[in-house]
Scaffold this motif. Structure first.
Motif, short mmCIF file in Angstrom:
data_model
loop_
_atom_site.label_atom_id
_atom_site.label_comp_id
_atom_site.label_asym_id
_atom_site.label_seq_id
_atom_site.Cartn_x
_atom_site.Cartn_y
_atom_site.Cartn_z
N GLU A 75 -8.64 -3.46 -5.12
CA GLU A 75 -7.34 -3.54 -4.46
C GLU A 75 -7.23 -4.72 -3.51
O GLU A 75 -6.12 -5.15 -3.18
CB GLU A 75 -7.06 -2.23 -3.70
N THR A 76 -8.34 -5.22 -3.01
CA THR A 76 -8.32 -6.36 -2.11
C THR A 76 -9.27 -7.43 -2.64
O THR A 76 -10.24 -7.12 -3.34
CB THR A 76 -8.74 -5.97 -0.68
N LYS A 106 -10.56 0.49 -9.31
CA LYS A 106 -9.91 -0.82 -9.38
C LYS A 106 -10.18 -1.58 -8.10
O LYS A 106 -10.57 -1.00 -7.08
CB LYS A 106 -8.40 -0.67 -9.58
N ARG A 110 0.82 -1.21 0.00
CA ARG A 110 0.00 0.00 0.00
C ARG A 110 0.85 1.26 0.00
O ARG A 110 2.07 1.22 0.15
CB ARG A 110 -0.95 -0.01 1.19
N SER A 150 -0.26 9.03 -7.00
CA SER A 150 0.36 7.77 -7.44
C SER A 150 1.61 8.12 -8.23
O SER A 150 1.69 9.15 -8.91
CB SER A 150 -0.60 6.95 -8.30
#
Length: 278
Positions: A172-173, A170, A69, A276
């Protein structure tokens, strides 16, 4: 100024606790992550980055990252500490997916990281931290709050995936793993009308509060007051359990959710940005 890394989460927390608690609401994510590293280390597969910057014996910055992360920074008293942290992190691991920090800190770090790595960056999201101490009365709607059960697992998976795609663009997990975890720990709450119509989850604790997250209502059930009722009822439940505060983050690009939370009684504390690195 000098950066100090910590190998042990308990030692790190002992050092940073007072600094972070001076603005508990603003630093709720850092406090919650520190607590999770101590209480549930099995959740984290890679070694975390835990660091402070000291000036004349006083902490002026706190940084925490749980790979893969983003790095999370505290509010920083002297922005020169951002460069010290960036250089220390670069020596430890010269790749980084992104940064989440209060606005000034995030912007300075992005610039410094680009100079160190030649990586370009883009701003992904501006967030606002909110704190609630007392739930305000809101217009009533049909239904009631209930804790999610094993029979809701497929619904939780689907809604988690839909929430991630809508809010983050998106996944992520893993939705299956997430659903199993929140059911096991009793974190997920649903607003039940004739069928489940909205969800809000209890997040991690700080010493005096608890975060609310994963607030989602499917499109077909929106504009009926379900999300407001769900968050208000969950927030009151958490206060009734002895927490002094509830916290949450909102995306400033979503004026509807920001309006909803303020009607319930959530007050803005500070703004964050997420970048990002490419």
């Amino acid at each position: 100024m000098k950066a100090h890394q910590f190998q042990d989460a308990s030692q790190f927390y002992a050092q940073v606790k007072d600094y972070l608690l001076s603005q508990e609401a603003l630093h709720n994510l850092l406090l919650a992550l520190s607590n999770a590293l101590i209480q549930n280390p099995e959740r984290f597969k890679e070694k975390p980055y835990l660091a402070t910057v000291d000036a004349d014996g006083d902490i002026v910055a706190v940084a925490l990252r749980t790979p893969p992360r983003n790095l999370v920074l505290s509010q920083i008293k002297d922005l020169q500490a951002v460069e010290v942290l960036a250089q220390d992190l670069y020596l430890s691991c010269n790749s980084l997916p992104g940064i989440m920090a209060p606005i000034d800190e995030a912007q300075v770090f992005a610039l410094v990281w680009r100079s160190l790595t030649s990586q370009s960056y883009e701003m992904k999201m501006t967030l606002r931290t909110f704190k609630l101490e007392k739930v305000q009365m809101i217009a009533s709607t049909t239904g009631y709050l209930r804790q999610a059960t094993e029979g809701d697992k497929e619904l939780l998976k689907n809604w988690n995936e839909a929430f991630a795609l809508e809010a983050l663009g998106k996944i992520e997990t893993d939705p299956e793993h997430w659903a199993e975890r929140v059911l096991q720990q009793g974190y997920a709450y649903l607003w039940q009308d004739e069928v489940p119509v909205s969800i809000a989850c209890r997040g991690s604790f700080t010493p005096n509060g608890v975060r609310v997250n994963m607030v989602y209502t499917p499109p077909e059930y929106r504009r009926k007051g379900y999300a407001s009722a769900c968050v208000a009822a969950l927030s009151q439940t958490l206060l009734n359990q002895g927490n002094r505060f509830c916290f949450l983050f909102t995306d400033l690009a979503n004026p509807t959710s920001n309006h909803i939370y303020q009607k319930i009684g959530y007050q803005p504390v500070g703004d964050w940005q997420q970048y990002s690195f490419v």
